[in-house]
Design a protein around this motif. Structure first.
Motif, PDB file in Angstrom:
ATOM      1  N   GLY A  36       0.720  -1.337   0.047  1.00  0.00           N
ATOM      2  CA  GLY A  36       0.082  -0.137  -0.094  1.00  0.00           C
ATOM      3  C   GLY A  36       0.822   1.335   0.033  1.00  0.00           C
ATOM      4  O   GLY A  36       0.621   2.196   0.754  1.00  0.00           O
ATOM      5  N   THR A 101       2.056   7.263  10.853  1.00  0.00           N
ATOM      6  CA  THR A 101       0.990   6.690  11.830  1.00  0.00           C
ATOM      7  C   THR A 101       1.772   5.237  12.345  1.00  0.00           C
ATOM      8  O   THR A 101       1.405   4.967  13.306  1.00  0.00           O
ATOM      9  CB  THR A 101      -0.256   6.678  11.213  1.00  0.00           C
ATOM     10  N   ARG A 102       2.483   4.932  11.672  1.00  0.00           N
ATOM     11  CA  ARG A 102       3.142   3.535  11.963  1.00  0.00           C
ATOM     12  C   ARG A 102       4.001   3.355  13.131  1.00  0.00           C
ATOM     13  O   ARG A 102       3.492   2.727  14.227  1.00  0.00           O
ATOM     14  CB  ARG A 102       4.022   2.955  10.911  1.00  0.00           C
ATOM     15  N   LEU A 105       1.250   4.379  16.131  1.00  0.00           N
ATOM     16  CA  LEU A 105       0.476   3.395  16.451  1.00  0.00           C
ATOM     17  C   LEU A 105       1.006   2.358  17.282  1.00  0.00           C
ATOM     18  O   LEU A 105       0.496   1.866  18.158  1.00  0.00           O
ATOM     19  CB  LEU A 105      -0.306   2.817  15.141  1.00  0.00           C
ATOM     20  N   TYR A 128      -3.952  -4.191  10.152  1.00  0.00           N
ATOM     21  CA  TYR A 128      -2.579  -3.809   9.787  1.00  0.00           C
ATOM     22  C   TYR A 128      -1.684  -4.283  10.807  1.00  0.00           C
ATOM     23  O   TYR A 128      -2.011  -3.979  12.140  1.00  0.00           O
ATOM     24  CB  TYR A 128      -2.809  -2.217   9.642  1.00  0.00           C
ATOM     25  N   TYR A 131      -0.744  -3.428  14.762  1.00  0.00           N
ATOM     26  CA  TYR A 131      -1.432  -3.347  16.006  1.00  0.00           C
ATOM     27  C   TYR A 131      -1.071  -4.589  16.756  1.00  0.00           C
ATOM     28  O   TYR A 131      -1.017  -4.505  17.847  1.00  0.00           O
ATOM     29  CB  TYR A 131      -3.023  -3.326  15.568  1.00  0.00           C
ATOM     30  N   CYS A 174      -9.703   0.798  12.535  1.00  0.00           N
ATOM     31  CA  CYS A 174      -9.030   1.356  11.371  1.00  0.00           C
ATOM     32  C   CYS A 174     -10.361   1.688  10.688  1.00  0.00           C
ATOM     33  O   CYS A 174     -10.913   1.078  10.081  1.00  0.00           O
ATOM     34  CB  CYS A 174      -8.209  -0.081  10.466  1.00  0.00           C
ATOM     35  N   ASN A 178      -8.212  -0.794   6.496  1.00  0.00           N
ATOM     36  CA  ASN A 178      -7.444  -1.638   5.418  1.00  0.00           C
ATOM     37  C   ASN A 178      -7.521  -3.101   5.978  1.00  0.00           C
ATOM     38  O   ASN A 178      -7.339  -3.086   7.167  1.00  0.00           O
ATOM     39  CB  ASN A 178      -6.122  -1.086   5.721  1.00  0.00           C
ATOM     40  N   CYS A 208      -5.537   6.635   8.682  1.00  0.00           N
ATOM     41  CA  CYS A 208      -4.818   7.318   7.721  1.00  0.00           C
ATOM     42  C   CYS A 208      -5.225   7.019   6.097  1.00  0.00           C
ATOM     43  O   CYS A 208      -4.490   7.753   5.263  1.00  0.00           O
ATOM     44  CB  CYS A 208      -3.464   6.481   7.849  1.00  0.00           C
ATOM     45  N   TYR A 209      -6.584   6.305   6.067  1.00  0.00           N
ATOM     46  CA  TYR A 209      -6.943   6.483   4.697  1.00  0.00           C
ATOM     47  C   TYR A 209      -8.171   7.485   4.687  1.00  0.00           C
ATOM     48  O   TYR A 209      -9.069   7.195   3.682  1.00  0.00           O
ATOM     49  CB  TYR A 209      -7.382   5.275   4.469  1.00  0.00           C
ATOM     50  N   SER A 243      -1.957  10.592   8.600  1.00  0.00           N
ATOM     51  CA  SER A 243      -0.670  11.136   8.160  1.00  0.00           C
ATOM     52  C   SER A 243      -0.822  11.518   6.781  1.00  0.00           C
ATOM     53  O   SER A 243      -1.877  11.360   6.193  1.00  0.00           O
ATOM     54  CB  SER A 243       0.180   9.884   8.186  1.00  0.00           C
ATOM     55  N   SER A 245       1.132  10.359   4.192  1.00  0.00           N
ATOM     56  CA  SER A 245       1.653   9.534   3.402  1.00  0.00           C
ATOM     57  C   SER A 245       0.346   8.991   2.280  1.00  0.00           C
ATOM     58  O   SER A 245       0.841   9.264   0.991  1.00  0.00           O
ATOM     59  CB  SER A 245       1.812   8.271   4.314  1.00  0.00           C
ATOM     60  N   LYS A 246      -0.880   9.160   2.727  1.00  0.00           N
ATOM     61  CA  LYS A 246      -1.796   8.526   1.695  1.00  0.00           C
ATOM     62  C   LYS A 246      -2.424   9.797   1.104  1.00  0.00           C
ATOM     63  O   LYS A 246      -2.637   9.907   0.057  1.00  0.00           O
ATOM     64  CB  LYS A 246      -2.733   7.889   2.192  1.00  0.00           C
ATOM     65  N   ARG A 254       7.595  10.723   6.319  1.00  0.00           N
ATOM     66  CA  ARG A 254       7.069  10.255   7.626  1.00  0.00           C
ATOM     67  C   ARG A 254       6.525  11.287   8.345  1.00  0.00           C
ATOM     68  O   ARG A 254       7.069  12.030   9.209  1.00  0.00           O
ATOM     69  CB  ARG A 254       8.521   9.626   8.051  1.00  0.00           C
ATOM     70  N   TYR A 329      -7.741  -0.103  -1.560  1.00  0.00           N
ATOM     71  CA  TYR A 329      -7.739  -1.243  -1.831  1.00  0.00           C
ATOM     72  C   TYR A 329      -9.026  -2.169  -2.244  1.00  0.00           C
ATOM     73  O   TYR A 329     -10.228  -1.686  -2.051  1.00  0.00           O
ATOM     74  CB  TYR A 329      -7.568  -1.943  -0.476  1.00  0.00           C
TER      75      TYR A 329
END
Ligand SMILES: Cc1ncc(COP(=O)(O)O)c(C=O)c1O
Length: 399
Positions: A36, A101-102, A105, A128, A131, A174, A178, A208-209, A243, A245-246, A254, A329
């Motif tokens: 992703g 977020t990674r 989280l 994801y 978690y 989430c 995802n 994050c999406y 975030s 990122s997406k 980051r 997705y």
């Protein structure tokens, strides 16, 4: 050695590399629909900003503040306050910048879990995997909530007993989800917030999406929005993560935020100060610009919409696929075993996708990822369309 390290499961992409490493790919250009990782170009005005010599000179010569620069905190607060109305966050009390977020989280479970008194961490299944790793390394036990067609791919919380809730420290949600793109409604989230207030657990909402969605007039509802609409104006027990990122095609920057309950934010800040997870000053400056601009985000969203439509339409005659409400997705059922499907698709057409079981666990006798695959429509539109055509042409062999 930390014994909890032994509890970690192999990461989905390590499993995929192993699976495909044992397979001879077709002699065609490779198309990856497995990861992703956004591959639309990063917005030029942000690249220009990051390339400014004065910005880098200042940024590289400065220890960054973990709390974030006021300009970044203000930009994030403005984004949240216009996007997630009626939430009104105070940039000084309600939020922190994070390095995507990674990491946040993961770190939040280390900082805020109480493994002795609250040994359970809840999470969706499929999920994801961060978690799960976060819960295990924090010394807690994951409790997986099945997200299946029967539950509209959302966690069903109605069967959880008070006794179980009293042992829950954190629940990850989430939203958008995802790998299926399902959305939790305002009511779904308010029911969860009511439970969190009653049983004093923390909601960790991975959003994050949130900016990649189908209906331009109905953006996904966020946790802080649901809390504020319920009168929980200080977001008690709620933390929302997001975030760039997406949203902005900046996975390499980051940059993200956590926002919500000021007491939890204060404790998390304390943890992060020791952990040393401040965002570089130049990244903070670029991020502030990115949170303030919506035009590039709308454009990005429209591109995903067009790709999802074209992909699903191409495959419809042989393999009708439900399109997601949000995210990039697809999560279709496979006519054969998901691992075999992924392997065959790679060998016949050199297209990689992720077997559903790599994103899920068998729990209560069921594994909601088996016989599904995750398709990430991150590649350029032509590559996505080409992948759909290749899958279509081989579909009989994949059945
Ligand atoms: C559900 C989910 N959460 C979080 C992340 C991490 O994103 P980032 O750390 O880039 O914000 C991803 C990345 O793919 C994801 O799919």
């Amino acid at each position: 050695m930390n014994p909890n390290l032994e509890r970690l499961e192999p990461y989905p992409f390590a499993r995929l590399s192993k699976l495909l490493g044992e397979t001879q790919a077709a002699e065609l250009p490779h198309i990856s629909l497995a990861m992703g990782e956004p591959r639309h170009p990063a917005p030029q005005f942000l690249i220009d900003c990051l390339s400014e010599k004065a910005l880098l000179t200042e940024g590289l010569a400065t220890y960054p503040p973990t709390r974030g620069l006021p300009s970044l905190r203000n930009a994030i607060a403005s984004f949240i306050n216009r996007r997630f109305k009626p939430a009104k966050v105070d940039p000084d009390r309600h939020l922190l910048p994070v390095n995507g977020t990674r990491e946040a989280l993961f770190a939040v479970a280390q900082a805020l879990s109480n493994y002795k008194d609250r040994p359970i961490t809840m999470m969706p299944n499929p999920f994801y995997q961060i978690y799960e790793g976060a819960a295990l390394l924090a010394g807690t036990q994951p409790l997986y909530l099945p997200c299946t067609p029967e539950t509209a791919f959302k966690p069903d919380l109605t069967q959880i007993t008070s006794e179980t809730w009293s042992k829950v420290g954190l629940i990850y949600i989430c939203n958008p989800g995802n790998p299926h793109g399902a959305l939790m409604t305002l009511e779904d989230q308010q029911a969860l917030i009511a439970l969190a207030l009653e049983h004093q657990f923390i909601i960790v909402a991975d959003e994050c999406y949130s900016e990649i969605y189908q209906d331009e007039d109905n953006p996904p509802v966020g946790l802080l929005q649901a809390a504020a609409a319920l009168g929980n104006l200080d977001f008690k027990q709620c933390l929302a993560f997001n975030s760039l990122s997406k949203r902005s095609n900046l996975p390499g920057l980051r940059s993200g935020y956590v926002a919500g309950d000021p007491e939890l934010i204060a404790r998390f800040l304390e943890y992060r100060t020791y952990h040393g997870s401040a965002m570089p000053v130049h990244s903070q400056m670029v991020s502030a610009l990115a949170w303030q601009d919506e035009a590039h985000v709308q454009h990005n969203r429209a591109q995903y919409r067009a790709k999802i439509k074209a992909f699903a339409e191409t495959l419809a005659p042989v393999w009708p696929i439900k399109t997601p409400d949000a995210s990039f997705y697809l999560w279709p059922e496979t006519p054969i075993d998901d691992e075999i499907f992924a392997q065959k698709l790679f060998s016949l057409q050199n297209v990689s996708v992720l077997p559903g079981r790599y994103l899920s666990r068998t729990f209560g006798g069921e594994n909601p990822g088996i016989n599904r695959i995750r398709i990430a429509l991150v590649a350029e539109p032509n590559a996505c369309l080409e992948a759909a055509q290749r899958i279509k042409s081989s579909f009989e062999d994949l059945s």
